[in-house]
Design an enzyme around this catalytic site. Sequence first.
Site, PDB file in Angstrom:
ATOM      1  N   GLN A  91       0.786  -1.282   0.030  1.00  0.00           N
ATOM      2  CA  GLN A  91      -0.119   0.056  -0.074  1.00  0.00           C
ATOM      3  C   GLN A  91       0.879   1.099  -0.104  1.00  0.00           C
ATOM      4  O   GLN A  91       0.368   2.310  -0.159  1.00  0.00           O
ATOM      5  CB  GLN A  91      -0.945  -0.137   1.247  1.00  0.00           C
ATOM      6  N   ASP A  94       6.151   4.805  -1.090  1.00  0.00           N
ATOM      7  CA  ASP A  94       7.688   5.527  -0.708  1.00  0.00           C
ATOM      8  C   ASP A  94       8.719   4.956  -1.633  1.00  0.00           C
ATOM      9  O   ASP A  94       9.651   5.416  -1.702  1.00  0.00           O
ATOM     10  CB  ASP A  94       7.844   5.198   0.856  1.00  0.00           C
ATOM     11  N   HIS A 109      -1.334   1.600  -4.462  1.00  0.00           N
ATOM     12  CA  HIS A 109      -1.839   2.901  -4.123  1.00  0.00           C
ATOM     13  C   HIS A 109      -0.566   3.734  -5.050  1.00  0.00           C
ATOM     14  O   HIS A 109      -0.854   5.216  -4.601  1.00  0.00           O
ATOM     15  CB  HIS A 109      -1.801   3.402  -2.807  1.00  0.00           C
ATOM     16  N   CYS A 117       0.432  13.549 -16.233  1.00  0.00           N
ATOM     17  CA  CYS A 117      -0.159  14.700 -16.819  1.00  0.00           C
ATOM     18  C   CYS A 117      -1.966  14.408 -16.555  1.00  0.00           C
ATOM     19  O   CYS A 117      -2.455  13.580 -16.761  1.00  0.00           O
ATOM     20  CB  CYS A 117      -0.074  14.751 -18.341  1.00  0.00           C
ATOM     21  N   THR A 178       0.372  -2.819   8.692  1.00  0.00           N
ATOM     22  CA  THR A 178      -0.894  -1.995   8.199  1.00  0.00           C
ATOM     23  C   THR A 178      -1.928  -1.944   9.416  1.00  0.00           C
ATOM     24  O   THR A 178      -1.931  -2.823  10.004  1.00  0.00           O
ATOM     25  CB  THR A 178      -1.232  -2.749   6.915  1.00  0.00           C
ATOM     26  N   SER A 179      -2.518  -0.980   9.293  1.00  0.00           N
ATOM     27  CA  SER A 179      -3.771  -0.931  10.312  1.00  0.00           C
ATOM     28  C   SER A 179      -4.921  -1.439   9.791  1.00  0.00           C
ATOM     29  O   SER A 179      -5.763  -1.684  10.513  1.00  0.00           O
ATOM     30  CB  SER A 179      -3.944   0.738  10.583  1.00  0.00           C
TER      31      SER A 179
END
Length: 242
Positions: A91, A94, A109, A117, A178-179
């Site tokens: 997810q 970075d 994500h 663009c 992950t939460s």
Amino acid sequence: MGTNLDKVVVLTGAGISAESGVPTFRGEAGLWRTYRPEDLATPSAFRRDPALVWEWYNWRRELVARCEPNAAHRTLVEMERHIEDFVLITQNVDGLHQRAGSRRVLELHGSLWRMRCTVEDRVVEDHQVPLPSIPPRCPCGALMRPDVVWFGESLPSEVLSAAHDAVRRCRLLLVVGTSGVVYPAAALPQLAHHAGARVVEFNVERTPISAYADEVILGPAAVALPRWWAAFISAAKSLTAT
Ligand code: BV8
């Protein structure tokens, strides 16, 4: 603990990058503490104030550029090398999995390091830190946007269906940092569980995913995941030695 070395899937969230110095979204020092998601990670926020949204992404790009992958990211690179049928789903935006050396990453994500663009939809990889101009523009003159999935936007369909296929057929799913609150990513562990996979959760606290986990390993991912992998490998070796 099964040691079957095939059909392993790993789902990661912001927690795997915490020990690299990248703030998580919902923790005490989380990104959302400084900025509210509805203010920044949404199409309407971008329409309203593209410069403000790009200031936030530029700040995150500068921050992540100073961070290094940690032992948890590196363990996943090892796993990819050792396990024939291995799929890494993240997810995170970075790019630390790729910087650690993971070659095949399903980015649910998107990525801080791509922009597209708003008119031509052309996507470019861009690692300039800081951005030379905010908001960045396409040579065609239109605004560029971060190539990430904002709240209220659909995930890239081919990536999401590849992730669904992987968790439906895996024998072992590791869920790291992950939460479990952001959908549809948060539904993946339930899918794996209902398809009969063994689910092992790595986190520093229990989450809604814990209810679907066969095992919950509490502790920082950069310590717990390498330790788990070392035990997994030695168990597999002793089995093949007999
Ligand atoms: C969508 C990119 C269709 C941008 C992000 C049901 C079905 C479908 C949609 C929804 C639904 N219910 C609600 C929705 C809407 C929404 C949603 O889920 N909202 C939530 C908040 C309720 N979902 C969407 O909008 C998605 N779109 O489904 O499209 C649609 C279309 C229109 C209308 C409706 C539906 C799009 C979601 C994607 C949003 N984009 N990021 C950017 O980053 O700038 S989400 C953002 O949260 C990040 O990507 C992040 O990865 C993600 C999830 O957070 P986590 O990774 O889990 O991070 P978090 O901080 O929360 O938790 C960290 C964890 O690590 C904690 O548990 C902590 O304990 C642990 N930890 C900390 N340190 C460590 C550690 N663990 C181990 N070691 C440590 N050291």
